[in-house]
Write a protein that holds these residues in place. Structure first.
Motif, PDB file in Angstrom:
ATOM      1  N   LEU A 201     -12.403  99.516 -51.580  1.00 61.73           N
ATOM      2  CA  LEU A 201     -13.019  98.877 -52.745  1.00 61.73           C
ATOM      3  C   LEU A 201     -14.081  99.745 -53.413  1.00 61.73           C
ATOM      4  CD1 LEU A 201     -13.338  95.193 -51.464  1.00 61.73           C
ATOM      5  CD2 LEU A 201     -11.843  96.055 -53.278  1.00 61.73           C
ATOM      6  N   SER A 202     -14.666 100.655 -52.640  1.00 59.06           N
ATOM      7  CA  SER A 202     -15.700 101.517 -53.223  1.00 59.06           C
ATOM      8  C   SER A 202     -15.123 102.811 -53.796  1.00 59.06           C
ATOM      9  CB  SER A 202     -16.739 101.867 -52.151  1.00 59.06           C
ATOM     10  OG  SER A 202     -16.138 102.525 -51.050  1.00 59.06           O
ATOM     11  N   GLY A 203     -13.800 102.981 -53.738  1.00 61.12           N
ATOM     12  CA  GLY A 203     -13.168 104.207 -54.217  1.00 61.12           C
ATOM     13  C   GLY A 203     -12.585 104.045 -55.594  1.00 61.12           C
ATOM     14  N   PRO A 204     -11.608 104.878 -55.949  1.00 59.35           N
ATOM     15  CA  PRO A 204     -10.942 104.772 -57.262  1.00 59.35           C
ATOM     16  C   PRO A 204     -10.373 103.377 -57.470  1.00 59.35           C
ATOM     17  CG  PRO A 204     -10.324 106.808 -56.154  1.00 59.35           C
ATOM     18  CD  PRO A 204     -11.111 106.006 -55.155  1.00 59.35           C
ATOM     19  N   PRO A 205     -10.465 102.826 -58.671  1.00 64.97           N
ATOM     20  CA  PRO A 205     -10.090 101.422 -58.896  1.00 64.97           C
ATOM     21  C   PRO A 205      -8.624 101.099 -58.674  1.00 64.97           C
ATOM     22  CG  PRO A 205     -10.542 102.549 -60.978  1.00 64.97           C
ATOM     23  CD  PRO A 205     -10.982 103.465 -59.895  1.00 64.97           C
ATOM     24  N   PHE A 206      -7.742 102.099 -58.764  1.00 62.71           N
ATOM     25  CA  PHE A 206      -6.322 101.790 -58.609  1.00 62.71           C
ATOM     26  C   PHE A 206      -5.905 101.680 -57.142  1.00 62.71           C
ATOM     27  CE2 PHE A 206      -5.630 106.169 -57.551  1.00 62.71           C
ATOM     28  CZ  PHE A 206      -4.368 106.228 -56.957  1.00 62.71           C
ATOM     29  N   VAL A 207      -6.695 102.245 -56.222  1.00 61.84           N
ATOM     30  CA  VAL A 207      -6.309 102.258 -54.809  1.00 61.84           C
ATOM     31  C   VAL A 207      -6.270 100.850 -54.208  1.00 61.84           C
ATOM     32  CG1 VAL A 207      -6.840 103.172 -52.520  1.00 61.84           C
ATOM     33  CG2 VAL A 207      -7.161 104.608 -54.537  1.00 61.84           C
ATOM     34  N   PRO A 208      -7.295  99.998 -54.432  1.00 66.58           N
ATOM     35  CA  PRO A 208      -7.188  98.632 -53.903  1.00 66.58           C
ATOM     36  C   PRO A 208      -6.000  97.864 -54.468  1.00 66.58           C
ATOM     37  CG  PRO A 208      -9.446  99.112 -54.560  1.00 66.58           C
ATOM     38  CD  PRO A 208      -8.600 100.234 -55.069  1.00 66.58           C
ATOM     39  N   ILE A 209      -5.629  98.146 -55.723  1.00 69.78           N
ATOM     40  CA  ILE A 209      -4.466  97.489 -56.326  1.00 69.78           C
ATOM     41  C   ILE A 209      -3.201  97.840 -55.545  1.00 69.78           C
ATOM     42  CG2 ILE A 209      -2.976  97.451 -58.359  1.00 69.78           C
ATOM     43  CD1 ILE A 209      -5.438  95.876 -58.850  1.00 69.78           C
ATOM     44  N   ILE A 210      -3.058  99.117 -55.213  1.00 68.46           N
ATOM     45  CA  ILE A 210      -1.887  99.577 -54.467  1.00 68.46           C
ATOM     46  C   ILE A 210      -1.830  98.898 -53.102  1.00 68.46           C
ATOM     47  CG2 ILE A 210      -0.773 101.579 -53.417  1.00 68.46           C
ATOM     48  CD1 ILE A 210      -0.655 101.547 -56.458  1.00 68.46           C
ATOM     49  N   ALA A 211      -2.954  98.888 -52.393  1.00 63.45           N
ATOM     50  CA  ALA A 211      -2.998  98.287 -51.058  1.00 63.45           C
ATOM     51  C   ALA A 211      -2.733  96.786 -51.110  1.00 63.45           C
ATOM     52  CB  ALA A 211      -4.358  98.554 -50.412  1.00 63.45           C
ATOM     53  N   LEU A 212      -3.299  96.109 -52.111  1.00 63.51           N
ATOM     54  CA  LEU A 212      -3.116  94.660 -52.229  1.00 63.51           C
ATOM     55  C   LEU A 212      -1.668  94.317 -52.573  1.00 63.51           C
ATOM     56  CD1 LEU A 212      -4.719  91.990 -52.123  1.00 63.51           C
ATOM     57  CD2 LEU A 212      -5.033  92.195 -54.595  1.00 63.51           C
ATOM     58  N   ALA A 213      -1.053  95.105 -53.450  1.00 63.22           N
ATOM     59  CA  ALA A 213       0.337  94.851 -53.833  1.00 63.22           C
ATOM     60  C   ALA A 213       1.265  95.012 -52.635  1.00 63.22           C
ATOM     61  CB  ALA A 213       0.753  95.791 -54.960  1.00 63.22           C
ATOM     62  N   LEU A 214       1.039  96.042 -51.827  1.00 63.04           N
ATOM     63  CA  LEU A 214       1.886  96.235 -50.654  1.00 63.04           C
ATOM     64  C   LEU A 214       1.704  95.093 -49.660  1.00 63.04           C
ATOM     65  CD1 LEU A 214       3.875  98.122 -49.188  1.00 63.04           C
ATOM     66  CD2 LEU A 214       1.889  99.144 -48.052  1.00 63.04           C
ATOM     67  N   THR A 215       0.474  94.649 -49.480  1.00 65.45           N
ATOM     68  CA  THR A 215       0.202  93.524 -48.579  1.00 65.45           C
ATOM     69  C   THR A 215       0.941  92.269 -49.035  1.00 65.45           C
ATOM     70  OG1 THR A 215      -1.995  94.407 -48.059  1.00 65.45           O
ATOM     71  CG2 THR A 215      -1.608  92.081 -47.584  1.00 65.45           C
ATOM     72  N   ALA A 216       0.857  91.964 -50.326  1.00 67.70           N
ATOM     73  CA  ALA A 216       1.512  90.767 -50.856  1.00 67.70           C
ATOM     74  C   ALA A 216       3.026  90.868 -50.751  1.00 67.70           C
ATOM     75  CB  ALA A 216       1.091  90.560 -52.310  1.00 67.70           C
ATOM     76  N   ALA A 217       3.570  92.049 -51.010  1.00 66.75           N
ATOM     77  CA  ALA A 217       5.022  92.238 -50.915  1.00 66.75           C
ATOM     78  C   ALA A 217       5.508  92.016 -49.486  1.00 66.75           C
ATOM     79  CB  ALA A 217       5.394  93.639 -51.399  1.00 66.75           C
ATOM     80  N   CYS A 218       4.770  92.553 -48.520  1.00 68.86           N
ATOM     81  CA  CYS A 218       5.140  92.366 -47.108  1.00 68.86           C
ATOM     82  C   CYS A 218       4.988  90.911 -46.685  1.00 68.86           C
ATOM     83  CB  CYS A 218       4.290  93.270 -46.221  1.00 68.86           C
ATOM     84  SG  CYS A 218       4.644  95.037 -46.375  1.00 68.86           S
ATOM     85  N   ALA A 219       3.946  90.255 -47.188  1.00 68.31           N
ATOM     86  CA  ALA A 219       3.721  88.846 -46.840  1.00 68.31           C
ATOM     87  C   ALA A 219       4.842  87.957 -47.372  1.00 68.31           C
ATOM     88  CB  ALA A 219       2.371  88.382 -47.379  1.00 68.31           C
ATOM     89  N   GLY A 220       5.304  88.226 -48.594  1.00 66.28           N
ATOM     90  CA  GLY A 220       6.407  87.448 -49.150  1.00 66.28           C
ATOM     91  C   GLY A 220       7.702  87.657 -48.394  1.00 66.28           C
ATOM     92  N   PHE A 221       7.907  88.863 -47.900  1.00 62.65           N
ATOM     93  CA  PHE A 221       9.119  89.177 -47.145  1.00 62.65           C
ATOM     94  C   PHE A 221       9.062  88.629 -45.720  1.00 62.65           C
ATOM     95  CE2 PHE A 221      11.220  92.165 -44.209  1.00 62.65           C
ATOM     96  CZ  PHE A 221      12.534  92.027 -44.632  1.00 62.65           C
ATOM     97  N   LEU A 222       7.854  88.545 -45.156  1.00 60.72           N
ATOM     98  CA  LEU A 222       7.693  88.171 -43.747  1.00 60.72           C
ATOM     99  C   LEU A 222       8.230  86.781 -43.455  1.00 60.72           C
ATOM    100  CD1 LEU A 222       6.593  89.162 -41.034  1.00 60.72           C
ATOM    101  CD2 LEU A 222       4.377  88.192 -41.657  1.00 60.72           C
TER     102      LEU A 222
END
Length: 366
Positions: A201-222
């Motif tokens: 969250l303290s880094g480049p603004p696009f990095v948390p977006i990438i991590a959050l999107a992958l988390t949500a994608a895996c959660a929907g598939f799980l």
């Protein structure tokens, strides 16, 4: 008390950083992945793209592959929309970095599809994975230094590119190694993703977006991958998710934190390499069976569901320890002590159960 402190900390982070765009990413990616997965179950079954896995209850069962497509497609759709809607504000100077993730991740997903449908040889896998890593490096990714957990930073110098290539190739394969039991690889990827979200969250603004999107994608598939699984991630999912996690971890200045969060899949890779080396020096490879953590737990008599839940708990503890390292607070020592104690408790419980089963077996023989 430690759980309350951790909950309070994470709640504060969410309230401060979960803006409408991140909320859109979280919900939209989850929904697309959740809706798309059943369609892929039918498609893979119709194309006979399946994998037979042993089940102690019903014997061998054939389960569709290609589930990783729902993860990769939902991820690419929502992140692409988010960055387009923000008119470049969320990417800023990192537009080529995101392009590297898209191109490299798509190449890894394509390799996974080929491996799931036809089977890819080791040289082909290695060459394609190296190309994906070089694409990411060509788009601006660097590995020049990492934070010293005891203070300051350590410069890597000219070793940065070779180390980054090894990292980008190793993590996808490490995630594939734990995709041997229903729901394990997907759940671990989701937990790692949410850990990296908070850490970045303290880094480049696009990095948390990438991590959050992958988390949500895996959660929907799980929902469809948890035991008993209706579909597997396959190489399509493990290679894509592992590549994205590796890219997120390499982007920020929290590399030590990321390494701790990703300990479980990395440990699987170390065990696999160690076992392979031992087998090379022996004619009878049967004396060196697969000793991955999930295999050990299954051999002790735990059910697949129990095994996955134990490893989920270990991964959550590792994730919280990683986050604690990013914050210098009064609760640091207490939290680390509690989390390490929790893992030791699990270990001792497993050892106790093993001894009891061993004693019972010896009693039956006599």
């Amino acid at each position: 008390m430690p759980y309350r402190l951790a909950t309070k900390y994470l709640r504060g982070k969410v309230e401060d950083n979960l803006d409408p765009m991140k909320l859109f990413i979280l919900i939209a990616t989850f929904v697309i992945s959740f809706i798309l997965t059943p369609r892929l179950v039918k498609l893979a079954s119709r194309l006979s793209v399946t994998y037979s896995r042993e089940d102690g209850k019903v014997g061998s069962r054939s389960v569709p592959l290609l589930g990783g497509l729902s993860i990769s497609i939902s991820f690419l759709i929502t992140t692409g929309l988010a960055f387009l809607l923000s008119r470049g504000e969320m990417l800023g100077e990192y537009d080529y970095h995101y392009l590297g993730i898209v191109l490299g991740g798509s190449l890894m997903a394509g390799l996974g599809i080929y491996d799931d449908t036809r089977g890819a040889s080791f040289p082909i896998k290695l060459i394609v994975q190296l190309i994906a890593a070089l694409i990411l490096i060509g788009c601006g990714y660097q590995f020049t230094l990492f934070t010293n957990p005891f203070g300051g930073q350590i410069e890597i110098g000219r070793w940065g590119i070779p180390i980054l290539i090894v990292w980008l190739v190793s993590l996808p394969n490490a995630l594939s190694l734990i995709d041997r039991i229903d729901g394990l690889a997907c759940g671990v990827a989701a937990i790692c993703g949410i850990t990296l979200f908070f850490a970045s969250l303290s880094g480049p603004p696009f990095v948390p977006i990438i991590a959050l999107a992958l988390t949500a994608a895996c959660a929907g598939f799980l929902r469809y991958n948890f035991y008993p699984a209706r579909i597997f991630m396959g190489s399509t999912g493990t290679l894509f998710a592992g590549f994205v996690l590796a890219a997120v971890a390499a982007q920020g200045s929290f590399k030590i934190t990321a390494a701790i969060a990703l300990t479980l899949p990395l440990l699987a890779l170390v065990i696999a390499i160690f076992t392979r080396v031992r087998r090379l020096g022996s004619r009878n490879t049967a004396i060196y069976p697969d000793q991955q953590l999930h295999n050990r737990l299954l051999n002790l008599g735990y059910s697949p569901k129990q095994t996955v839940m134990i490893l989920y708990l270990l991964q959550v503890n590792l994730g919280v320890i990683a986050l604690v390292m990013t914050e210098a607070g009064k609760v640091l020592a207490l939290a680390v002590f509690f989390l390490v104690g929790s893992m030791l408790y699990i270990l001792f419980a497993i050892m106790k159960d093993y001894r009891e089963r061993l004693t019972s077996t010896r009693g039956d023989r006599t």
